[in-house]
Design an enzyme around this catalytic site. Structure first.
Site, short mmCIF file in Angstrom:
data_model
loop_
_atom_site.label_atom_id
_atom_site.label_comp_id
_atom_site.label_asym_id
_atom_site.label_seq_id
_atom_site.Cartn_x
_atom_site.Cartn_y
_atom_site.Cartn_z
N ASP A 163 -15.34 -42.02 -58.04
CA ASP A 163 -16.31 -41.80 -59.02
C ASP A 163 -16.09 -42.48 -60.40
OD1 ASP A 163 -14.23 -39.99 -59.44
OD2 ASP A 163 -15.60 -38.93 -60.79
N GLU A 186 -13.20 -36.80 -60.05
CA GLU A 186 -12.19 -36.90 -60.94
C GLU A 186 -12.76 -37.01 -62.44
OE1 GLU A 186 -9.01 -38.22 -63.60
OE2 GLU A 186 -11.02 -39.22 -63.24
#
Length: 461
Positions: A109, A169
């Site tokens: 991500d 994250e």
């Protein structure tokens, strides 16, 4: 998980050059794979389309299957409160009986694109040997580093390898701990390699030995129960933004040191940062004085740092001639290695309440928290990593701290207390992770792939 001494043999120069040639041959395809990942806008923030995060997970899973990983799954965890996590990829390749297992971590991500890019943030663009794009460095290059090392070693892997690529994250890994407990056996390893950090500079590798922790809060200052006319009541009543500014100003002394009592400082690092390089890397404007005293690396890595990262008050475009009744600032406090986050938050809260200006009502709302990290400087795994990095770059790596935080490392240590954790990465001071014009230096990425392949071989031996 088995127990091993993990005292690897020295790196063989002949083997190093053979692997270097393999990496060079594989690198054009790896670069193309990185560009394909960058084109997927996998922003995990809920305000963005999460279908792109799903697409990114599937793309990473495909890369790991193509790299020879026989077991590849896209998984997610659900917290007790019902929150469903973003998709994570877990790929496993068991090693021979008695061989150690290495867990390779990265995340797929990315941060929101933001503004002020010179090019489309999701269209990878090369300039001066750097590939620009959101996630090009943080952390899709970390994914490619793992994929590249696995491709280069192919069937010669002597260790068991598990790859764990997280999908949340950049929003604080909200289901990370649940995921670890749900998949504890799948992820168990003797050595954990976290590819989400930085090198010292282009041409000089680094191994991250410390990370600052983090606590955050919102502090609201209130002076009125409703807005009043600034002409009729201005004078005896100060507006909330002014009083909030006065409160925020108490957080640093005249040198710019954090003035919150009770915070920990760790020892000064043995290396320092050239001030001119820091100014250039960060884009500090001419004439702006740097805050704090002592070595720059201490100010960046081993001492607390406190920033206002958001401010809620009337916008100029919609403001009126009224005294604002309340204003809020979001504070981000980075913690030195050795600092307990709960104690730091208590110290920050006490400071804010004790310094309430003009008797204003101050309310503190706690936000995120994460523990700092301090690695053993001379573990067997660290020695193996230093040898691999020195062979890949042709120069010794620098033991460095990182001012940023990776709170999930503390979670890994809680679940796997006997594992050795190595924090590495592909970034350099000009990568501008999280900012506009994020980029990865392609030559450095190629060396990272080689270093990881050498490290996996060393740990297997």
């Amino acid at each position: 998980m088995t127990s091993h001494s993990l005292d690897p043999a020295p790196v063989d120069p002949t083997r190093t050059e053979a692997l270097r040639a393999r990496v060079a041959a594989a690198f054009p395809a790896l670069r193309a794979d990185l560009e394909a990942l960058v084109r997927i806008p996998s922003v995990s923030n809920d305000a963005f389309d999460q279908a792109h995060v799903e697409a990114s997970a599937e793309a990473v899973a495909g890369l790991l299957r193509d790299a020879g990983m026989p077991e590849v799954e896209v998984l997610r965890a659900t917290n007790p409160d019902g929150r469903v996590g973003a998709p994570a990829i877990v790929a496993r390749r068991p090693g021979p009986a008695g061989a150690p297992t290495v867990l390779l971590y990265a995340h797929h991500d990315v941060q929101p694109p933001g503004t002020d890019w010179d090019t489309d943030p999701f269209e990878p663009t090369e300039r001066d040997g750097r590939l620009f794009g959101r996630g090009a460095a943080d952390d899709k290059a970390g994914v490619i580093a793992h994929v590249g090392a696995l491709r280069v070693l192919a069937d010669e892997l002597g260790a068991g390898v598990t790859v764990f690529v997280e999908g949340e994250e950049e929003i604080g890994s909200p289901t990370f701990t649940t995921f670890l407990h749900e998949h504890r056996e799948r992820l168990a390893a003797d050595v954990i390699v976290v590819a989400d950090s930085s090198n010292w500079k282009v041409g000089v590798p680094g191994l991250t030995t410390s990370l600052r922790g983090l606590v955050g809060c919102d502090v609201e200052v209130a002076v009125l129960d409703h807005a009043v006319h600034s002409g009729m009541y201005g004078g005896p009543i100060l507006d909330a933004p002014t009083l909030l500014a006065r409160l925020v100003a108490t957080l640093h002394d005249d040198d710019g040191e954090v003035a919150v009592a009770g915070l920990v400082r760790a020892a000064d690092p043995t290396v320092d940062y050239d001030e001119a390089e820091l100014r250039a890397d960060a884009g500090v404007l001419d004439g702006v004085r740097l805050a704090g005293t002592g070595p720059l690396t201490a100010r960046l890595w081993t001492r607390p740092a406190l920033s206002v990262i958001g401010f809620d008050a009337p916008r100029i475009a919609t403001s009126s001639n009224t005294i604002a009744p309340r204003a809020t600032a979001r504070l981000s406090l980075r913690l030195a290695p050795g600092q307990d986050p709960a104690a730091a938050m208590a110290a920050l809260r006490a400071h804010l309440l004790e310094h309430a200006p003009f008797g204003a009502r101050v309310t503190v709302t706690e936000k995120e928290a994460g523990k700092p990290f301090q690695a053993p400087a001379d573990s067997a795994a660290m020695r193996a990593a230093r040898a691999a990095f020195a062979a890949a770059w042709g120069t010794e790596p620098v033991d460095l701290g990182i001012g940023g935080s990776i709170p999930f490392i503390a979670d890994l240590l809680d679940v796997y207390p006997d594992a050795a954790i190595l924090v590495t990465g592909v970034e350099d001071p000009d990568s501008r992770a999280h900012g506009a014009n994020e980029s990865v230096h392609l030559g450095e990425l190629e060396r990272v792939v080689l270093a990881e392949a050498l490290l996996l071989e060393a740990l297997a031996r």
